[in-house]
Design a protein around this motif. Structure first.
Motif, short mmCIF file in Angstrom:
data_model
loop_
_atom_site.label_atom_id
_atom_site.label_comp_id
_atom_site.label_asym_id
_atom_site.label_seq_id
_atom_site.Cartn_x
_atom_site.Cartn_y
_atom_site.Cartn_z
N ARG A 60 0.86 -1.17 0.00
CA ARG A 60 0.00 0.00 0.00
C ARG A 60 0.90 1.23 0.00
NH1 ARG A 60 -0.50 -3.55 3.30
NH2 ARG A 60 0.15 -2.33 5.13
N VAL A 61 0.86 1.98 -1.09
CA VAL A 61 1.80 3.09 -1.31
C VAL A 61 1.07 4.42 -1.19
CG1 VAL A 61 3.47 4.11 -2.90
CG2 VAL A 61 3.15 1.61 -2.85
N GLY A 62 1.54 5.28 -0.30
CA GLY A 62 1.00 6.62 -0.18
C GLY A 62 1.76 7.57 -1.09
N VAL A 63 1.04 8.33 -1.91
CA VAL A 63 1.65 9.20 -2.92
C VAL A 63 1.52 10.66 -2.47
CG1 VAL A 63 1.61 9.87 -5.35
CG2 VAL A 63 1.03 7.51 -4.69
N PHE A 64 2.66 11.36 -2.46
CA PHE A 64 2.71 12.74 -1.96
C PHE A 64 3.43 13.65 -2.96
CE2 PHE A 64 2.47 9.91 1.66
CZ PHE A 64 1.54 10.52 2.49
N LEU A 65 3.03 14.93 -2.96
CA LEU A 65 3.64 15.92 -3.83
C LEU A 65 3.90 17.20 -3.05
CD1 LEU A 65 4.45 17.17 -6.59
CD2 LEU A 65 2.02 17.72 -6.93
N ASP A 66 5.18 17.53 -2.87
CA ASP A 66 5.57 18.79 -2.23
C ASP A 66 4.87 19.03 -0.90
OD1 ASP A 66 7.24 19.35 -4.36
OD2 ASP A 66 5.77 20.56 -5.42
N GLN A 67 4.77 18.01 -0.09
CA GLN A 67 4.14 18.14 1.22
C GLN A 67 5.20 18.04 2.32
OE1 GLN A 67 1.26 15.43 -0.82
NE2 GLN A 67 0.01 15.85 1.00
N GLY A 68 4.94 18.66 3.45
CA GLY A 68 5.92 18.70 4.52
C GLY A 68 6.14 17.35 5.17
N LEU A 69 7.28 17.23 5.85
CA LEU A 69 7.65 15.96 6.46
C LEU A 69 6.61 15.51 7.49
CD1 LEU A 69 9.70 13.68 6.79
CD2 LEU A 69 10.89 15.10 8.47
N ASP A 70 6.17 16.40 8.34
CA ASP A 70 5.19 16.03 9.35
C ASP A 70 3.90 15.54 8.71
OD1 ASP A 70 6.95 16.66 11.35
OD2 ASP A 70 6.06 18.60 11.82
N GLU A 71 3.47 16.23 7.66
CA GLU A 71 2.23 15.83 6.98
C GLU A 71 2.38 14.47 6.33
OE1 GLU A 71 -0.84 17.31 3.44
OE2 GLU A 71 0.87 18.57 4.01
N VAL A 72 3.51 14.25 5.67
CA VAL A 72 3.75 12.96 5.02
C VAL A 72 3.71 11.82 6.04
CG1 VAL A 72 5.46 11.54 3.81
CG2 VAL A 72 5.03 13.89 3.07
N LEU A 73 4.44 11.97 7.13
CA LEU A 73 4.52 10.90 8.12
C LEU A 73 3.20 10.70 8.85
CD1 LEU A 73 8.08 11.56 9.60
CD2 LEU A 73 7.41 9.94 7.82
N ARG A 74 2.51 11.78 9.16
CA ARG A 74 1.23 11.67 9.85
C ARG A 74 0.19 10.98 8.96
NH1 ARG A 74 0.73 16.53 10.72
NH2 ARG A 74 -0.71 17.12 9.06
N THR A 75 0.13 11.39 7.71
CA THR A 75 -0.85 10.80 6.79
C THR A 75 -0.52 9.34 6.52
OG1 THR A 75 -1.17 12.96 5.72
CG2 THR A 75 -1.89 11.01 4.50
N ALA A 76 0.75 9.05 6.33
CA ALA A 76 1.16 7.66 6.08
C ALA A 76 0.78 6.76 7.25
CB ALA A 76 2.66 7.60 5.83
N GLU A 77 0.95 7.27 8.45
CA GLU A 77 0.60 6.47 9.63
C GLU A 77 -0.92 6.27 9.72
OE1 GLU A 77 1.39 6.37 14.47
OE2 GLU A 77 1.80 8.20 13.33
N LEU A 78 -1.68 7.33 9.50
CA LEU A 78 -3.14 7.21 9.55
C LEU A 78 -3.66 6.22 8.51
CD1 LEU A 78 -4.21 10.95 10.03
CD2 LEU A 78 -4.54 9.08 11.67
N ALA A 79 -3.06 6.27 7.33
CA ALA A 79 -3.52 5.42 6.23
C ALA A 79 -2.97 4.00 6.31
CB ALA A 79 -3.12 6.05 4.90
N ARG A 80 -1.98 3.80 7.17
CA ARG A 80 -1.32 2.50 7.32
C ARG A 80 -0.73 2.03 6.00
NH1 ARG A 80 -4.50 -1.35 11.71
NH2 ARG A 80 -4.38 0.12 13.46
#
Length: 207
Positions: A60-80
């Motif tokens: 399961r791959v989370g795809v991000f574009l120009d987003q901050g480190l905290d946002e990337v890690l927080r979203t990735a954790e929520l989405a598992r």
């Protein structure tokens, strides 16, 4: 020794229904886009439910574009998610910071393929991924022009569909092929027949 069969990632997944069908059709990975500008934006909660519906064998791959480190890690954790795909002009330090937590697909464009891929050679947690200049636009790359610079073990995206993925595999021999727009009924909604045909075309191709 023959090259191994490439894996298949179905990106832009926005529903449990589409996730389940892709997994049943044989997808190895699903992509969930968290970039706010995307027409295929999905919430972490829906991505989590979709990921749980297919079981741990499907990445399961989370795809991000120009987003901050905290946002990337927080979203990735929520989405598992099990891996993170990073688009945009990001620093090497940023990519390495994400790679401390998740395997990373670092997206490159044809113009920066050679130099960008060399940066990640020998970094086990980071895999180069080649995509079109405008991801999700459905325009195929000129694979022949990239034959000499496409790095071994890299992933490939950019306008791939059931009718052209075999040619891309034979020319570039990617470790994984990734499709979005060519598998849709409309942006964000998969066409089950196209998904099945795409995966079938990959499985029928000899690298």
């Amino acid at each position: 020794m023959a090259d191994p069969m490439p894996r298949v990632k179905v990106c832009g997944t926005t529903s449990v229904q589409d996730a389940v069908h892709a997994a049943q059709a044989g997808a190895d990975a699903l992509g969930f886009i968290f970039a706010p500008i995307s027409k295929r934006l999905v919430s972490p909660q829906v991505a989590r439910a979709a990921g749980l519906s297919v079981g741990p064998a499907v990445a399961r791959v989370g795809v991000f574009l120009d987003q901050g480190l905290d946002e990337v890690l927080r979203t990735a954790e929520l989405a598992r998610v099990s891996a993170v795909q990073l688009h945009g002009p990001l620093s090497e330090a940023f990519v390495r910071a994400v790679a401390n937590f998740y395997p990373v697909l670092r997206v490159l464009r044809p113009a920066d393929l050679a130099a960008g891929a060399e940066v990640w050679a020998g970094v086990p947690a980071v895999t180069p991924m080649l995509d079109a200049p405008q991801p999700g636009g459905g325009v195929p790359l000129d694979w022949e022009s990239l034959r000499e610079t496409f790095p071994p073990g890299a992933w490939l995206a950019g306008g791939l569909g059931p009718w052209n993925v075999a040619g891309a595999i034979r020319v570039l021999r990617p470790a994984c092929v990734d499709a979005v727009s060519q598998l849709e009924a409309r942006p964000g909604v998969k066409d089950p027949a196209k998904v099945t045909a795409f995966i079938g075309a990959v499985r029928a191709t000899t690298p």
